[in-house]
Motif scaffolding. Structure first.
Motif, mmCIF file in Angstrom:
data_model
loop_
_atom_site.group_PDB
_atom_site.id
_atom_site.type_symbol
_atom_site.label_atom_id
_atom_site.label_comp_id
_atom_site.label_asym_id
_atom_site.label_seq_id
_atom_site.Cartn_x
_atom_site.Cartn_y
_atom_site.Cartn_z
ATOM 1 N N PRO A 47 7.837 -0.553 20.039
ATOM 2 C CA PRO A 47 7.816 -1.005 21.435
ATOM 3 C C PRO A 47 9.038 -0.564 22.233
ATOM 4 C CG PRO A 47 8.613 -2.771 20.058
ATOM 5 C CD PRO A 47 8.337 -1.606 19.144
ATOM 6 N N THR A 48 8.848 -0.524 23.547
ATOM 7 C CA THR A 48 9.956 -0.293 24.465
ATOM 8 C C THR A 48 10.473 -1.631 24.985
ATOM 9 O OG1 THR A 48 8.582 -0.208 26.449
ATOM 10 C CG2 THR A 48 8.848 1.842 25.217
ATOM 11 N N LYS A 49 11.556 -1.581 25.753
ATOM 12 C CA LYS A 49 12.139 -2.790 26.339
ATOM 13 C C LYS A 49 11.150 -3.497 27.243
ATOM 14 C CE LYS A 49 16.311 -4.244 28.842
ATOM 15 N NZ LYS A 49 17.590 -3.750 29.450
ATOM 16 N N ASP A 50 10.313 -2.694 27.930
ATOM 17 C CA ASP A 50 9.362 -3.280 28.871
ATOM 18 C C ASP A 50 7.950 -3.389 28.305
ATOM 19 O OD1 ASP A 50 9.407 -0.520 28.906
ATOM 20 O OD2 ASP A 50 9.085 -0.313 31.052
ATOM 21 N N GLY A 51 7.849 -3.376 26.971
ATOM 22 C CA GLY A 51 6.599 -3.756 26.325
ATOM 23 C C GLY A 51 5.575 -2.670 26.093
ATOM 24 N N ALA A 52 5.901 -1.423 26.392
ATOM 25 C CA ALA A 52 4.966 -0.332 26.092
ATOM 26 C C ALA A 52 5.054 0.020 24.617
ATOM 27 C CB ALA A 52 5.299 0.885 26.947
ATOM 28 N N LEU A 53 3.968 0.566 24.070
ATOM 29 C CA LEU A 53 3.975 1.081 22.703
ATOM 30 C C LEU A 53 4.084 2.595 22.764
ATOM 31 C CD1 LEU A 53 1.164 -1.042 21.003
ATOM 32 C CD2 LEU A 53 3.644 -1.364 20.849
ATOM 33 N N VAL A 54 5.020 3.140 21.991
ATOM 34 C CA VAL A 54 5.217 4.589 21.961
ATOM 35 C C VAL A 54 5.154 5.073 20.518
ATOM 36 C CG1 VAL A 54 6.562 4.675 24.086
ATOM 37 C CG2 VAL A 54 7.745 4.340 21.904
ATOM 38 N N ILE A 125 8.231 11.765 24.534
ATOM 39 C CA ILE A 125 7.711 10.757 23.615
ATOM 40 C C ILE A 125 6.375 10.262 24.159
ATOM 41 C CG2 ILE A 125 8.081 8.460 22.640
ATOM 42 C CD1 ILE A 125 11.077 8.957 22.834
ATOM 43 N N PRO A 126 5.286 10.404 23.405
ATOM 44 C CA PRO A 126 3.991 9.966 23.938
ATOM 45 C C PRO A 126 3.802 8.458 23.824
ATOM 46 C CG PRO A 126 3.688 11.001 21.799
ATOM 47 C CD PRO A 126 5.151 11.109 22.131
ATOM 48 N N THR A 127 3.091 7.907 24.781
ATOM 49 C CA THR A 127 2.695 6.504 24.699
ATOM 50 C C THR A 127 1.436 6.386 23.850
ATOM 51 O OG1 THR A 127 1.248 6.605 26.631
ATOM 52 C CG2 THR A 127 3.581 6.091 27.015
ATOM 53 N N PHE A 128 1.157 5.170 23.411
ATOM 54 C CA PHE A 128 -0.065 4.925 22.655
ATOM 55 C C PHE A 128 -1.289 5.258 23.503
ATOM 56 C CE2 PHE A 128 -2.914 1.573 20.507
ATOM 57 C CZ PHE A 128 -3.367 2.492 19.564
ATOM 58 N N GLU A 129 -1.226 4.928 24.780
ATOM 59 C CA GLU A 129 -2.342 5.233 25.677
ATOM 60 C C GLU A 129 -2.595 6.731 25.762
ATOM 61 O OE1 GLU A 129 -0.006 3.029 26.240
ATOM 62 O OE2 GLU A 129 -1.132 1.155 26.438
ATOM 63 N N LYS A 137 -10.584 12.565 24.130
ATOM 64 C CA LYS A 137 -10.900 13.886 24.675
ATOM 65 C C LYS A 137 -11.485 14.807 23.609
ATOM 66 C CE LYS A 137 -8.680 17.918 26.813
ATOM 67 N NZ LYS A 137 -7.391 18.452 27.335
ATOM 68 N N HIS A 138 -10.952 14.712 22.393
ATOM 69 C CA HIS A 138 -11.342 15.645 21.332
ATOM 70 C C HIS A 138 -12.280 15.031 20.291
ATOM 71 C CE1 HIS A 138 -8.646 18.863 22.642
ATOM 72 N NE2 HIS A 138 -7.729 17.932 22.861
ATOM 73 N N GLY A 139 -12.591 13.747 20.428
ATOM 74 C CA GLY A 139 -13.532 13.129 19.516
ATOM 75 C C GLY A 139 -13.020 12.932 18.104
ATOM 76 N N VAL A 140 -11.712 12.640 17.979
ATOM 77 C CA VAL A 140 -11.149 12.334 16.665
ATOM 78 C C VAL A 140 -10.757 10.863 16.610
ATOM 79 C CG1 VAL A 140 -10.314 14.687 16.312
ATOM 80 C CG2 VAL A 140 -8.791 12.977 17.353
ATOM 81 N N ALA A 141 -10.496 10.389 15.413
ATOM 82 C CA ALA A 141 -10.085 9.006 15.220
ATOM 83 C C ALA A 141 -8.567 8.878 15.284
ATOM 84 C CB ALA A 141 -10.603 8.484 13.886
ATOM 85 N N ILE A 142 -8.094 7.644 15.397
ATOM 86 C CA ILE A 142 -6.659 7.369 15.366
ATOM 87 C C ILE A 142 -6.358 6.390 14.230
ATOM 88 C CG2 ILE A 142 -6.309 7.830 17.811
ATOM 89 C CD1 ILE A 142 -6.188 4.762 18.244
ATOM 90 N N TYR A 143 -5.112 6.445 13.760
ATOM 91 C CA TYR A 143 -4.717 5.662 12.583
ATOM 92 C C TYR A 143 -3.326 5.067 12.847
ATOM 93 C CZ TYR A 143 -5.541 5.047 7.462
ATOM 94 O OH TYR A 143 -5.804 4.569 6.194
ATOM 95 N N PRO A 144 -3.194 4.159 13.830
ATOM 96 C CA PRO A 144 -1.872 3.653 14.193
ATOM 97 C C PRO A 144 -1.243 2.800 13.088
ATOM 98 C CG PRO A 144 -3.585 2.416 15.325
ATOM 99 C CD PRO A 144 -4.259 3.566 14.658
ATOM 100 N N GLU A 145 0.060 2.987 12.917
ATOM 101 C CA GLU A 145 0.815 2.135 11.986
ATOM 102 C C GLU A 145 1.697 1.181 12.780
ATOM 103 O OE1 GLU A 145 4.289 2.136 8.549
ATOM 104 O OE2 GLU A 145 3.306 4.032 9.042
ATOM 105 N N PRO A 162 -0.306 -6.208 21.933
ATOM 106 C CA PRO A 162 -0.482 -5.022 22.782
ATOM 107 C C PRO A 162 -1.293 -3.916 22.107
ATOM 108 C CG PRO A 162 1.822 -5.291 22.129
ATOM 109 C CD PRO A 162 1.123 -6.529 21.738
ATOM 110 N N LEU A 163 -1.214 -3.815 20.794
ATOM 111 C CA LEU A 163 -2.034 -2.838 20.072
ATOM 112 C C LEU A 163 -3.508 -3.152 20.247
ATOM 113 C CD1 LEU A 163 -2.748 -0.670 17.948
ATOM 114 C CD2 LEU A 163 -2.069 -2.294 16.176
ATOM 115 N N VAL A 164 -3.876 -4.400 20.013
ATOM 116 C CA VAL A 164 -5.280 -4.800 20.139
ATOM 117 C C VAL A 164 -5.748 -4.661 21.585
ATOM 118 C CG1 VAL A 164 -6.877 -6.742 19.956
ATOM 119 C CG2 VAL A 164 -5.237 -6.286 18.110
ATOM 120 N N ALA A 165 -4.887 -5.023 22.524
ATOM 121 C CA ALA A 165 -5.256 -4.912 23.939
ATOM 122 C C ALA A 165 -5.543 -3.466 24.327
ATOM 123 C CB ALA A 165 -4.142 -5.488 24.815
#
Length: 330
Positions: A47-54, A125-129, A137-145, A162-165
């Motif tokens: 997380p970032t200071k302002d609550g984003a996931l990166v 640094i990319p955000t989770f979004e 866009k590419h039709g692949v799955a994601i596997y967040p840790e 925030p992950l579930v949201a």
């Protein structure tokens, strides 16, 4: 809504993207992995200071960004204790997302992967979004840790909600969604079981124990009884690849996990000699490349259901040749 990747064949999980060939956790690394045929891309989330996931391997970012070259952030350098380890550096939770976006990614293993340094400074640094959008866009799955979930919860920056949201916003809240959530801790996976229907993966290592104290050791968790307990809340098991072997002989972990109803996705398959077992090394140069395809092929013969690799092109080739060999034997 996108379908999950087919489970009829083992899935190729691009570990932090094609991180053997591009700086990890960058859009460029994820895009290369997708181009190479990976079924899944993996973002580690902090997380970032302002609550984003990166997407960063760790919340301490001096190894993966140019933060040390930014004099405006010199005063942010600090020392923290995370999961019992003292670390000094710069931490994502002390930066807003806008501040992090001024940084540029760099190769985390420059001595092991010197060619990747040519790409230093090119990516943010990319955000989770952003990772979700790329996957869609590419039709692949994601596997967040979920990285260090207990630590982040203790400082008021829990990552489960925030992950579930973000997944729900993407329309991904079912067992068929193209999502696998992984964690080395136990309690946050148990919480997530009540928050989302996506598939959960319990990560385990060859030594140590979950940082949340939920089990005495990872070894206890992979006993037949331990695996049955894991299967109550998790869909699959993510073991260190070394746990599949006792020297050159296979262990029973794949069969034991399958008997408990768990799929098995070992980590992490890398091409450099340094990371390969002796039987698959080529020469004595630690950063020289050995027979990664042969190592993956051995694991596939044990019946694994997928695997993490820094080199998706090699992983796809190993998986596809194993499939063809299996079909030819029938």
């Amino acid at each position: 809504m996108q379908a999950a990747p087919s489970l009829s064949d083992p899935i190729v999980i691009a570990h932090r993207g094609a991180s053997g060939e591009r700086p990890e956790h960058t859009i460029a690394a994820y895009e290369l992995a997708i181009a190479q045929g990976a079924d899944v891309i993996e973002p580690d989330l902090v997380p970032t200071k302002d609550g984003a996931l990166v997407a960063r391997h760790e919340n301490e970012i001096s190894e993966t960004t140019d933060v040390a070259d930014h004099p405006e952030f010199a005063s942010r350098k600090t020392t923290k204790t995370i999961d019992g380890k003292e670390l000094t550096g710069w931490f994502t939770e002390d930066f807003t997302l806008a501040e992090l976006k001024t940084l540029r990614a760099k190769e985390r293993l420059p001595l092991m992967r010197p060619d990747n340094r040519a790409f230093d400074g090119q990516e943010t640094i990319p955000t989770f979004e952003e990772v979700i959008a790329l996957a869609k866009k590419h039709g692949v799955a994601i596997y967040p840790e979920t990285k260090h979930p207990s630590y982040f919860a203790s400082i008021g920056k829990g990552t489960d909600a925030p992950l579930v949201a973000a997944l729900q916003k993407a329309g991904w809240d079912s067992a068929e969604a193209p999502v696998f959530i992984q964690s080395f801790e136990v309690k946050n996976l148990q919480r997530l079981r009540g928050m989302t229907k996506v598939r959960l993966i319990q990560l385990v290592d060859g030594a140590g124990a979950p940082a949340d104290g939920a089990a005495p050791s990872y070894a206890a968790m992979v006993s037949p009884a331990g695996l049955k307990a894991v299967a109550v809340y998790a869909w699959g098991l993510g073991p260190n690849k070394g746990m599949l072997w006792d020297g050159d002989a296979p262990t029973s972990i794949v069969a034991d996990a399958h008997a408990a109803g768990l799929r098995v996705h070992p980590w992490t398959y890398r091409a450099e000699n340094y990371f390969l077992p002796g039987r698959h090394r080529d020469g004595i140069n630690p950063r020289g490349r050995g027979d990664l395809q042969g190592e993956i092929a051995e694991a596939l013969r044990l019946g694994i259901d997928g695997f993490f690799t820094d080199f998706p092109a090699i992983g796809v080739k190993a998986r596809d040749e194993a499939r063809h060999a299996s079909l030819g034997a029938k």
